[in-house]
Design a protein around this motif. Structure first.
Motif, PDB file in Angstrom:
ATOM      1  N   ALA A  80       0.759  -1.221  -0.222  1.00 26.94           N
ATOM      2  CA  ALA A  80       0.002  -0.029  -0.118  1.00 26.94           C
ATOM      3  C   ALA A  80       0.996   1.188   0.110  1.00 26.94           C
ATOM      4  CB  ALA A  80      -0.867  -0.010   1.126  1.00 26.94           C
ATOM      5  N   ILE A  81       0.235   2.127  -0.768  1.00 21.67           N
ATOM      6  CA  ILE A  81       1.194   3.496  -0.887  1.00 21.67           C
ATOM      7  C   ILE A  81       0.264   4.601  -0.275  1.00 21.67           C
ATOM      8  CG2 ILE A  81       2.195   5.301  -2.074  1.00 21.67           C
ATOM      9  CD1 ILE A  81       3.046   3.130  -4.255  1.00 21.67           C
ATOM     10  N   LEU A  82       0.885   4.956   0.771  1.00 22.91           N
ATOM     11  CA  LEU A  82      -0.088   6.098   1.589  1.00 22.91           C
ATOM     12  C   LEU A  82       0.308   7.707   1.058  1.00 22.91           C
ATOM     13  CD1 LEU A  82      -0.283   5.042   5.355  1.00 22.91           C
ATOM     14  CD2 LEU A  82      -1.659   4.165   3.507  1.00 22.91           C
ATOM     15  N   GLY A  83      -0.514   8.250   0.060  1.00 22.22           N
ATOM     16  CA  GLY A  83      -0.317   9.596  -0.578  1.00 22.22           C
ATOM     17  C   GLY A  83      -0.009   9.286  -1.801  1.00 22.22           C
ATOM     18  N   ILE A  85       4.065  -1.200   3.610  1.00 20.43           N
ATOM     19  CA  ILE A  85       3.680   0.156   3.414  1.00 20.43           C
ATOM     20  C   ILE A  85       4.624   1.095   3.118  1.00 20.43           C
ATOM     21  CG2 ILE A  85       2.422   2.019   4.670  1.00 20.43           C
ATOM     22  CD1 ILE A  85       1.179   0.025   6.662  1.00 20.43           C
ATOM     23  N   ILE A  86       4.387   1.862   1.897  1.00 14.98           N
ATOM     24  CA  ILE A  86       5.134   3.238   1.501  1.00 14.98           C
ATOM     25  C   ILE A  86       4.348   4.393   1.944  1.00 14.98           C
ATOM     26  CG2 ILE A  86       6.307   4.103  -0.380  1.00 14.98           C
ATOM     27  CD1 ILE A  86       6.349   1.814  -1.871  1.00 14.98           C
ATOM     28  N   LYS A 129       7.189  -7.304   8.966  1.00 15.61           N
ATOM     29  CA  LYS A 129       6.553  -6.024   8.347  1.00 15.61           C
ATOM     30  C   LYS A 129       7.670  -5.067   7.799  1.00 15.61           C
ATOM     31  CE  LYS A 129       3.209  -7.139  11.734  1.00 15.61           C
ATOM     32  NZ  LYS A 129       2.864  -6.806  13.247  1.00 15.61           N
ATOM     33  N   VAL A 130       7.368  -4.503   6.430  1.00 15.66           N
ATOM     34  CA  VAL A 130       7.982  -3.658   5.930  1.00 15.66           C
ATOM     35  C   VAL A 130       7.479  -2.349   5.816  1.00 15.66           C
ATOM     36  CG1 VAL A 130       9.680  -2.805   3.811  1.00 15.66           C
ATOM     37  CG2 VAL A 130       9.312  -5.339   4.434  1.00 15.66           C
ATOM     38  N   LEU A 131       8.162  -1.277   6.137  1.00 13.92           N
ATOM     39  CA  LEU A 131       7.406   0.070   6.192  1.00 13.92           C
ATOM     40  C   LEU A 131       8.554   1.062   5.404  1.00 13.92           C
ATOM     41  CD1 LEU A 131       5.224   2.132   8.453  1.00 13.92           C
ATOM     42  CD2 LEU A 131       7.222   3.305   7.535  1.00 13.92           C
TER      43      LEU A 131
END
Length: 439
Positions: free
Chosen positions: A324-327, A388-389, A415-417
């Motif tokens: 998921a990309i936030l923004g 999450i990016i 989990k990767v952020l």
């Protein structure tokens, strides 16, 4: 005999705004607040209807501000004949080969020219390279109107400095550059803008000088950010946290405060190309500015590649991972999606077979689909993620509870952020078992 400024103040003459986007709309509303008769023109009939209905798609003024405004919104170009002071605030993008796309400002000049009356003033705010106003726009105005510049009408240039989404640096408290085709026009243009620019205007000697000021102030920012982006890429290889380095550097009094990141939008990511285009026409090939553009234009791919690397280190198969990309907008707390470099991250991930989920509470669903072919998803509908990016530092993301963020991931898996803007606490994330990489 009354001057144009006196006639505007006495409501004997009107101001028109040609182009009602992130720049034109705030200017139109600001003049209307000062009791000036304002005609707001835009070719986009849908946008005009939104404004008439009290809706503000730019979110610069807000619905209440639009509803209360006395601006006369119109998509009928002949209404411009009712104004004597025209402000052109249309976008000036670049073509795919990075050459200036002057079609919007040329089209606006044709419209204004067709409806220009004697003794009018035309002021351009659109970002252009030095010489465009005098060499491109004025001949169009003369051809379309049959009038002579300097005799029948006057022209000036006053570059926009509005920062979309910025609630601190607003139109009224940003000093404004003004210029005119002669001394008389400069004085009148300055007086008119002084009605709304509370911190005052800064007159310069020529239109070309004003045009140059605009393109170089954004080129300067672009180069500084490019330097920080280059540092980030080098520090990544060294295993050094860039954000910590910058925090330490900024304790010195003369640090500039720039940070690495995606450089998009309709100003910083575009204006340097206008400057270098004209420089190359004169035989000078940029040694610094274009290299800064190359660095900044490559950051989306760099972020995507590090996303893949971090997922592999977390024993994940990128192609089978849920990301998921936030923004999506080009900057935080702003609905403007034009020239967003988040697109580069999406495209680079697509090359690895990844179709990321895109979340952005500020972006328009219609704009996201039209410009990038992506469907926006609500954060509440996102779950079972591998990665999450966090690409844009919207307040909604900065305030996101870290435990709620943790719940977006799959259970019992690493989990990767990817924190592009370094807005979250890295240690807190790692304590929750989240592998964190930041630019």
């Amino acid at each position: 005999m009354k001057t144009i400024f006196q006639k505007i103040v006495d409501k004997e003459e009107s101001i028109s705004l040609v182009g009602l986007g992130y720049v034109g709309m705030p200017i139109a509303v600001a003049f209307a607040k000062e009791g000036v008769n304002v005609i707001g023109f835009d070719l986009n009939k849908r946008k005009i209807e939104q404004y008439k209905n009290g809706d503000d798609p730019t979110n610069e003024i807000g619905a209440e501000g639009i509803k209360k405004s006395t601006v006369q919104f119109t998509a009928n170009e002949e209404d411009l004949k009712l104004a004597k002071f025209h402000i052109v605030a249309v976008p000036t993008p670049v073509n795919t080969d990075h050459t200036p796309d002057l079609s919007p400002v040329i089209g606006a000049s044709e419209i204004v020219g067709r409806n220009l009356t004697k003794d009018s003033y035309v002021v351009y705010e659109s970002t252009v390279y030095p010489g465009v106003t005098e060499d491109v726009c004025i001949p169009i105005l003369e051809r379309e109107s049959g009038l002579k510049c300097g005799v029948d009408f006057k022209v000036g240039y006053s570059p926009e400095r509005i920062n979309p989404g910025d609630k601190v640096h607003r139109l009224e408290n940003i000093k404004k550059i003004v210029s005119g085709c002669d001394y008389e026009s400069l004085e009148q243009i300055k007086s008119v803008y002084d009605l709304v620019i509370k911190v005052g205007t800064f007159p310069v000697s020529t239109i070309r000088t004003a045009e140059a000021i605009k393109v170089v102030e954004n080129s300067q920012r672009d180069i500084n950010i490019a330097f920080m982006n280059e540092l980030a890429m080098v520090f990544d290889r060294m295993g050094i946290d860039t954000a910590e380095v910058i925090d330490g550097m900024n304790t010195k009094w003369n640090a500039l405060g720039f940070r690495p990141g995606l450089v998009g939008g309709h100003c910083i990511g575009v204006d340097p190309y206008y400057f270098t285009y004209q420089a190359e026409k004169l035989g000078y090939h940029s040694q610094i500015i274009l290299n800064g553009r190359i660095v900044n234009d490559g950051m989306g791919t760099f972020i995507a590649e590090n996303t893949i690397k971090q997922m592999i280190l977390a024993n994940k198969a990128p192609k089978n991972s849920k990301v998921a990309i936030l923004g999506l907008t080009f900057k935080e707390n702003c609905p403007d999606t034009r020239n967003s470099k988040v697109e580069d991250i999406i495209k680079a991930l697509n090359n690895y077979g990844i179709e990321p989920i895109i979340v952005d509470p500020w972006a328009s669903e219609a704009d996201a689909m039209k410009e990038y072919g992506v469907k926006l998803t609500k954060l509440s509908d996102v779950h079972n993620l591998d990665c999450i990016i966090l690409a844009v530092a919207h307040d909604e993301f900065k305030k996101l509870d870290i435990n709620k963020l943790n719940n977006l991931y799959k259970d019992n898996e690493e989990k990767v952020l990817i924190d592009v803007k370094s807005i979250l606490n890295k240690k807190e994330l790692e304590n929750l078992g989240i592998r964190c990489w930041r630019l």
